[in-house]
Scaffold this motif. Structure first.
Motif, PDB file in Angstrom:
ATOM      1  N   ILE A  93       0.834  -1.188   0.000  1.00 61.24           N
ATOM      2  CA  ILE A  93       0.000   0.000   0.000  1.00 61.24           C
ATOM      3  C   ILE A  93       0.875   1.248   0.000  1.00 61.24           C
ATOM      4  N   CYS A  94       0.443   2.239  -0.765  1.00 63.25           N
ATOM      5  CA  CYS A  94       1.213   3.469  -0.846  1.00 63.25           C
ATOM      6  C   CYS A  94       0.449   4.597  -0.162  1.00 63.25           C
ATOM      7  N   SER A  95       1.182   5.628   0.196  1.00 60.91           N
ATOM      8  CA  SER A  95       0.540   6.818   0.743  1.00 60.91           C
ATOM      9  C   SER A  95       1.253   8.056   0.238  1.00 60.91           C
ATOM     10  N   ALA A  96       0.542   9.161   0.300  1.00 60.61           N
ATOM     11  CA  ALA A  96       1.113  10.428  -0.142  1.00 60.61           C
ATOM     12  C   ALA A  96       0.517  11.553   0.684  1.00 60.61           C
ATOM     13  N   SER A  97       1.274  12.627   0.780  1.00 61.56           N
ATOM     14  CA  SER A  97       0.770  13.824   1.448  1.00 61.56           C
ATOM     15  C   SER A  97       0.935  15.006   0.517  1.00 61.56           C
ATOM     16  N   ARG A  98       0.162  16.031   0.752  1.00 57.98           N
ATOM     17  CA  ARG A  98       0.224  17.209  -0.104  1.00 57.98           C
ATOM     18  C   ARG A  98       1.587  17.888  -0.001  1.00 57.98           C
ATOM     19  N   GLN A  99       2.043  18.373  -1.109  1.00 55.71           N
ATOM     20  CA  GLN A  99       3.339  19.031  -1.175  1.00 55.71           C
ATOM     21  C   GLN A  99       3.307  20.373  -0.461  1.00 55.71           C
ATOM     22  N   GLY A 100       4.399  20.658   0.220  1.00 49.15           N
ATOM     23  CA  GLY A 100       4.591  22.028   0.684  1.00 49.15           C
ATOM     24  C   GLY A 100       4.100  22.328   2.081  1.00 49.15           C
ATOM     25  N   VAL A 101       3.418  21.385   2.697  1.00 54.70           N
ATOM     26  CA  VAL A 101       2.952  21.650   4.055  1.00 54.70           C
ATOM     27  C   VAL A 101       3.308  20.457   4.932  1.00 54.70           C
ATOM     28  N   MET A 102       3.488  20.712   6.217  1.00 56.67           N
ATOM     29  CA  MET A 102       3.673  19.600   7.152  1.00 56.67           C
ATOM     30  C   MET A 102       2.289  18.997   7.354  1.00 56.67           C
ATOM     31  N   ASN A 103       1.961  18.128   6.435  1.00 60.44           N
ATOM     32  CA  ASN A 103       0.610  17.602   6.434  1.00 60.44           C
ATOM     33  C   ASN A 103       0.422  16.573   7.527  1.00 60.44           C
TER      34      ASN A 103
END
Lengths: 117, 109
Positions: A93-103
């Protein structure tokens, strides 16, 4: 929320072959994506951090030559399981967070159930 | 090393309140999240605590004590659909989460 799409959802392959799994962020850009492996009734184990335009960072004990990661664009990371063996059968499983913020929220793909026969 | 410990299984009846604890030891710490995962599905985000104290979101609340390296998830008015695995996860670096051992919650009618 944000959408992360993972493909395929299920794959069966023969021992010794390679399998590629794709992870796409559909409505946001992700400079960093993460790949996890989960065995039945166990936790998500972080395998590697996928960095856009550079080499992936692997966790201790994960073979980088076996689990090839490519992050060629801001919306796509791929994990290739090379020379797969039955013990590689797992839920990836993969995950991602939005660029540019400490999400504070990680968005997960649907996962890929790999069975090596 | 890094570790996040949770009870392996919790059982409760519909309508009850249940608390799932998480103790952690990690090399970096920005905050603690909780995720729910139904069998065969992807984890879904429930809550995040960056500061000490209680965060409430509907039937779910989450607590963090950074000095004790401890947090918990509180589920109220349990429903059958809450039967799932629950994971605490430490945000240990930029976007990077380390997951706990997981707690399997069974809600009985």
């Amino acid at each position: 929320g944000a959408v992360v799409s993972q493909h395929p959802s299920r794959v069966i392959c023969k021992s010794g072959t390679s399998v590629k799994i794709e992870c796409r962020s559909l409505d946001f850009q992700a400079t960093t994506m993460f790949w996890y492996r989960q065995f039945p009734k166990q936790s998500l184990m972080l395998m590697a951090t996928s960095n856009e335009g550079s080499k992936a960072t692997y966790e201790q004990g994960v073979e980088k030559d076996k689990f090839l990661i490519n992050h060629a664009s801001l919306t796509l990371s791929t994990l290739t399981v090379t020379s797969a063996h039955p013990e590689d059968s797992s839920f990836y499983i993969c995950s991602a967070s939005r660029q540019g913020v400490m999400n504070t929220e990680a968005f997960f793909g649907q996962g890929t159930r790999l069975t090596v026969v | 090393g890094q570790s996040l410990e949770q009870p392996s299984e919790v059982t409760a009846v519909e309508g009850a309140i249940v608390q799932i604890n998480c103790t952690y030891q990690t090399s970096g710490f920005y905050g603690l999240s909780w995720y729910q995962q139904h069998d065969g599905g992807a984890p879904t985000f429930l809550s995040y605590n960056g500061l000490d104290g209680l965060e409430e979101t509907g039937r779910f609340s989450s607590f963090l004590s950074r000095s004790d390296s401890y947090g918990y998830l509180l589920l109220q008015e349990l429903q059958m659909k809450d039967s799932a695995s629950y994971f605490c996860a430490v945000l240990s670096g930029t976007y990077k989460y380390i997951f706990g051992t997981g707690t399997r919650l069974k809600v009985l009618a």
